[in-house]
Scaffold this motif. Structure first.
Motif, mmCIF file in Angstrom:
data_model
loop_
_atom_site.group_PDB
_atom_site.id
_atom_site.type_symbol
_atom_site.label_atom_id
_atom_site.label_comp_id
_atom_site.label_asym_id
_atom_site.label_seq_id
_atom_site.Cartn_x
_atom_site.Cartn_y
_atom_site.Cartn_z
ATOM 1 N N LYS A 185 31.480 31.896 52.667
ATOM 2 C CA LYS A 185 32.059 33.144 53.170
ATOM 3 C C LYS A 185 33.090 33.725 52.199
ATOM 4 C CE LYS A 185 31.265 31.976 58.034
ATOM 5 N NZ LYS A 185 31.875 31.818 59.374
ATOM 6 N N GLY A 186 32.897 33.430 50.914
ATOM 7 C CA GLY A 186 33.749 33.998 49.891
ATOM 8 C C GLY A 186 35.156 33.440 49.825
ATOM 9 N N ARG A 187 35.429 32.388 50.576
ATOM 10 C CA ARG A 187 36.784 31.855 50.637
ATOM 11 C C ARG A 187 37.154 31.168 49.316
ATOM 12 N NH1 ARG A 187 39.183 31.918 55.503
ATOM 13 N NH2 ARG A 187 40.608 30.233 54.959
ATOM 14 N N LEU A 188 38.411 31.331 48.934
ATOM 15 C CA LEU A 188 38.904 30.781 47.678
ATOM 16 C C LEU A 188 39.669 29.478 47.912
ATOM 17 C CD1 LEU A 188 40.262 34.041 45.978
ATOM 18 C CD2 LEU A 188 38.002 33.000 45.740
ATOM 19 N N GLU A 189 39.487 28.554 46.963
ATOM 20 C CA GLU A 189 40.216 27.288 46.992
ATOM 21 C C GLU A 189 40.811 27.056 45.609
ATOM 22 O OE1 GLU A 189 39.409 22.460 47.360
ATOM 23 O OE2 GLU A 189 37.839 23.888 47.956
ATOM 24 N N ARG A 190 42.095 26.838 45.557
ATOM 25 C CA ARG A 190 42.800 26.708 44.276
ATOM 26 C C ARG A 190 42.267 25.529 43.464
ATOM 27 N NH1 ARG A 190 48.821 28.358 42.891
ATOM 28 N NH2 ARG A 190 49.180 27.198 40.959
ATOM 29 N N ASP A 191 41.988 25.781 42.180
ATOM 30 C CA ASP A 191 41.525 24.761 41.244
ATOM 31 C C ASP A 191 42.719 24.336 40.397
ATOM 32 O OD1 ASP A 191 40.409 23.226 39.274
ATOM 33 O OD2 ASP A 191 38.940 24.707 38.601
ATOM 34 N N GLU A 192 43.424 23.332 40.874
ATOM 35 C CA GLU A 192 44.641 22.887 40.191
ATOM 36 C C GLU A 192 44.338 22.314 38.809
ATOM 37 O OE1 GLU A 192 47.589 23.412 40.965
ATOM 38 O OE2 GLU A 192 47.767 23.636 43.136
ATOM 39 N N GLU A 193 43.209 21.615 38.693
ATOM 40 C CA GLU A 193 42.879 20.929 37.442
ATOM 41 C C GLU A 193 42.731 21.897 36.271
ATOM 42 O OE1 GLU A 193 39.366 18.053 35.547
ATOM 43 O OE2 GLU A 193 39.347 18.588 37.693
ATOM 44 N N ASN A 194 42.138 23.057 36.514
ATOM 45 C CA ASN A 194 41.834 23.972 35.418
ATOM 46 C C ASN A 194 42.773 25.174 35.324
ATOM 47 O OD1 ASN A 194 39.446 22.652 34.284
ATOM 48 N ND2 ASN A 194 38.501 23.118 36.266
ATOM 49 N N SER A 195 43.663 25.350 36.314
ATOM 50 C CA SER A 195 44.696 26.382 36.195
ATOM 51 C C SER A 195 45.652 25.973 35.076
ATOM 52 C CB SER A 195 45.458 26.536 37.507
ATOM 53 O OG SER A 195 44.582 26.934 38.542
ATOM 54 N N PHE A 196 46.323 26.944 34.454
ATOM 55 C CA PHE A 196 47.198 26.575 33.340
ATOM 56 C C PHE A 196 48.441 27.448 33.277
ATOM 57 C CE2 PHE A 196 44.037 29.556 31.753
ATOM 58 C CZ PHE A 196 44.744 30.427 30.941
ATOM 59 N N GLN A 197 49.477 26.874 32.678
ATOM 60 C CA GLN A 197 50.775 27.536 32.509
ATOM 61 C C GLN A 197 50.884 28.174 31.135
ATOM 62 O OE1 GLN A 197 52.841 27.085 36.095
ATOM 63 N NE2 GLN A 197 53.830 27.765 34.218
ATOM 64 N N LEU A 198 51.639 29.257 31.065
ATOM 65 C CA LEU A 198 52.027 29.830 29.788
ATOM 66 C C LEU A 198 53.500 29.555 29.551
ATOM 67 C CD1 LEU A 198 49.676 31.901 31.087
ATOM 68 C CD2 LEU A 198 49.975 32.857 28.799
ATOM 69 N N ALA A 199 53.993 29.891 28.385
ATOM 70 C CA ALA A 199 55.395 29.640 28.063
ATOM 71 C C ALA A 199 56.300 30.352 29.054
ATOM 72 C CB ALA A 199 55.696 30.109 26.641
ATOM 73 N N PRO A 200 57.408 29.734 29.471
ATOM 74 C CA PRO A 200 58.324 30.370 30.420
ATOM 75 C C PRO A 200 58.772 31.746 29.934
ATOM 76 C CG PRO A 200 58.894 28.060 30.116
ATOM 77 C CD PRO A 200 57.844 28.376 29.104
ATOM 78 N N GLY A 201 58.710 32.725 30.835
ATOM 79 C CA GLY A 201 59.111 34.078 30.496
ATOM 80 C C GLY A 201 58.021 34.923 29.878
ATOM 81 N N SER A 202 56.795 34.413 29.805
ATOM 82 C CA SER A 202 55.681 35.168 29.206
ATOM 83 C C SER A 202 55.302 36.376 30.066
ATOM 84 C CB SER A 202 54.460 34.271 29.012
ATOM 85 O OG SER A 202 54.711 33.262 28.065
ATOM 86 N N GLY A 203 55.128 36.156 31.362
ATOM 87 C CA GLY A 203 54.723 37.232 32.256
ATOM 88 C C GLY A 203 53.277 37.666 32.066
ATOM 89 N N PRO A 204 52.298 36.758 32.247
ATOM 90 C CA PRO A 204 50.894 37.130 32.073
ATOM 91 C C PRO A 204 50.466 38.197 33.074
ATOM 92 C CG PRO A 204 51.069 34.996 33.153
ATOM 93 C CD PRO A 204 52.450 35.359 32.690
ATOM 94 N N LYS A 205 49.853 39.286 32.578
ATOM 95 C CA LYS A 205 49.472 40.383 33.469
ATOM 96 C C LYS A 205 47.975 40.640 33.492
ATOM 97 C CE LYS A 205 50.261 44.652 32.700
ATOM 98 N NZ LYS A 205 50.901 45.957 32.457
ATOM 99 N N LYS A 206 47.222 40.200 32.474
ATOM 100 C CA LYS A 206 45.780 40.476 32.455
ATOM 101 C C LYS A 206 45.102 39.506 31.496
ATOM 102 C CE LYS A 206 42.483 44.327 31.974
ATOM 103 N NZ LYS A 206 42.347 45.789 31.721
ATOM 104 N N MET A 207 43.853 39.130 31.838
ATOM 105 C CA MET A 207 43.061 38.296 30.938
ATOM 106 C C MET A 207 41.671 38.901 30.794
ATOM 107 S SD MET A 207 42.346 34.170 30.891
ATOM 108 C CE MET A 207 41.491 34.018 32.466
ATOM 109 N N ILE A 208 41.182 38.973 29.544
ATOM 110 C CA ILE A 208 39.840 39.465 29.262
ATOM 111 C C ILE A 208 39.116 38.447 28.389
ATOM 112 C CG2 ILE A 208 40.533 41.877 29.452
ATOM 113 C CD1 ILE A 208 40.437 42.019 26.385
#
Length: 358
Positions: free
Chosen positions: A185-208
């Motif tokens: 039903k299209g429900r989302l479940e967080r993928d902790e293993e593959n999520s990733f952090q950027l440097a503190p203060g980066s402020g990611p706004k878009k990914m292509i």
């Protein structure tokens, strides 16, 4: 002038404008694909500010800010389009929430959106081709080091990976790119293993991604950088970080605006709000790395861009109140991006998307 005129070869462009009570809404333009001229065709007034646009086949989905404070305001609105026509097909509001970005899956049975202000990711059901209602809400938690912009989570952009294995969300407030598995039903479940952090203060706004889906580029609004990653089977591997403009030449405040890549995947462009420019980068096809080429001046605060026919870069400058076109020319010795000197005045344009070809 004669009785007959050469027929123009054009592509429709839809533009969302904050503007004022007289100019706020959706504009339809034609872009002449032979010379880059921008031609106004139609205007649809709206009560609320459009914040983002997404196209799936004949439908355009518009995220609106809440303008009245009512619980029925804001949300995601769906329009059927054909040539210059723009007709409401459905809408989904949720307690007056404002969405900053949206995505509709290929089967057109679910839509997804992010609420920047409340730190939420939502799933929206689509029945009989019409968006209906929010069926799932996920709350992002956390913060970054910037006390003004990162005091809490601020999901800014949502889309699907090229292999369609995951949804991803760029969270400007927590310096994260969060991946989600897509369930029943299209429900989302967080993928902790593959999520990733950027440097503190980066402020990611878009990914292509590159057209072949092998490399990803994260645009960081606050640090004014692009981070390059290789991508395979839901995993991102860091490759490079590069500034979006020459910081040694410009020391005043600037915020990254938008990022686009050419259809061939050979050039990438970033707009800078403050530096007021579009920076051009060459993409190494074997490594994904970026090499800075040049920048061109734009009007004030270039917020959104699209590349039409892999040739015409159209830039919407919010504070300057203009649409401008630039031409991508390959194999030129003095750069790759050139001014066409075509522009059109629009009150606070903030988002744009290419419509269906005529």
């Amino acid at each position: 002038m004669g009785l007959f005129f050469k027929k123009r070869n054009v592509k429709p462009i839809f533009v969302g404008s904050y503007g004022n009570n007289m100019t706020r809404g959706m504009y339809v333009f034609h872009l002449d694909i032979d010379n880059g001229e921008i031609l106004k065709k139609k205007f649809y007034k709206s009560l609320a500010n459009p914040t983002a646009l997404f196209k799936r086949e004949r439908f355009i989905y518009v995220c609106y800010k809440n303008h009245t404070g009512k619980k029925t305001d804001g949300g995601l609105w769906q329009y059927a389009t054909m040539d210059l026509q723009f007709g409401l097909a459905g809408k989904a509001t949720c307690q007056g929430k404002t969405y900053m970005s949206c995505f509709v899956n290929e089967n057109r049975d679910f839509a997804y959106a992010v609420d920047y202000y409340n730190g939420e990711v939502v799933t929206i059901a689509i029945l009989k081709q019409k968006i209906v209602k929010v069926t799932q809400t996920i709350k992002h938690e956390g913060h970054g080091p910037d006390p003004k912009r990162q005091s809490e989570a601020h999901p800014h952009f949502i889309e699907q990976t090229p292999d369609q294995q995951r949804m991803f969300v760029c969270d400007l407030g927590t310096d994260e790119v969060v991946l989600y598995k897509i369930g029943e039903k299209g429900r989302l479940e967080r993928d902790e293993e593959n999520s990733f952090q950027l440097a503190p203060g980066s402020g990611p706004k878009k990914m292509i991604f590159t057209p072949d889906g092998k490399y990803a580029y994260v645009l960081n609004e606050l640090s004014n950088t692009v981070c390059v990653y290789s991508y395979q089977d839901c995993q991102f591997t860091f490759i490079q970080e590069i500034d979006t403009y020459p910081k040694d030449e410009y020391t005043k405040e600037s915020l990254a605006g938008d990022i686009v890549i050419s259809e061939k995947g050979d050039y990438l462009f970033v707009s800078n709000r403050g530096h007021d420019s579009v920076a051009a980068f060459e993409v190494d096809s074997s490594t994904g790395k970026l090499t800075y080429i040049e920048y061109l001046d734009t009007d004030e605060k270039p917020r959104a861009m699209i590349l039409v026919n892999d040739r015409w870069l159209v830039v919407a400058s919010q504070l300057g109140g203009t649409l401008e076109s630039f031409e991508l020319k390959r194999n030129e010795s003095k750069g790759v991006l050139y001014e066409t000197h075509f522009s059109y005045m629009v009150g606070e344009p903030v988002c744009l998307i290419e419509g269906r070809g005529l």
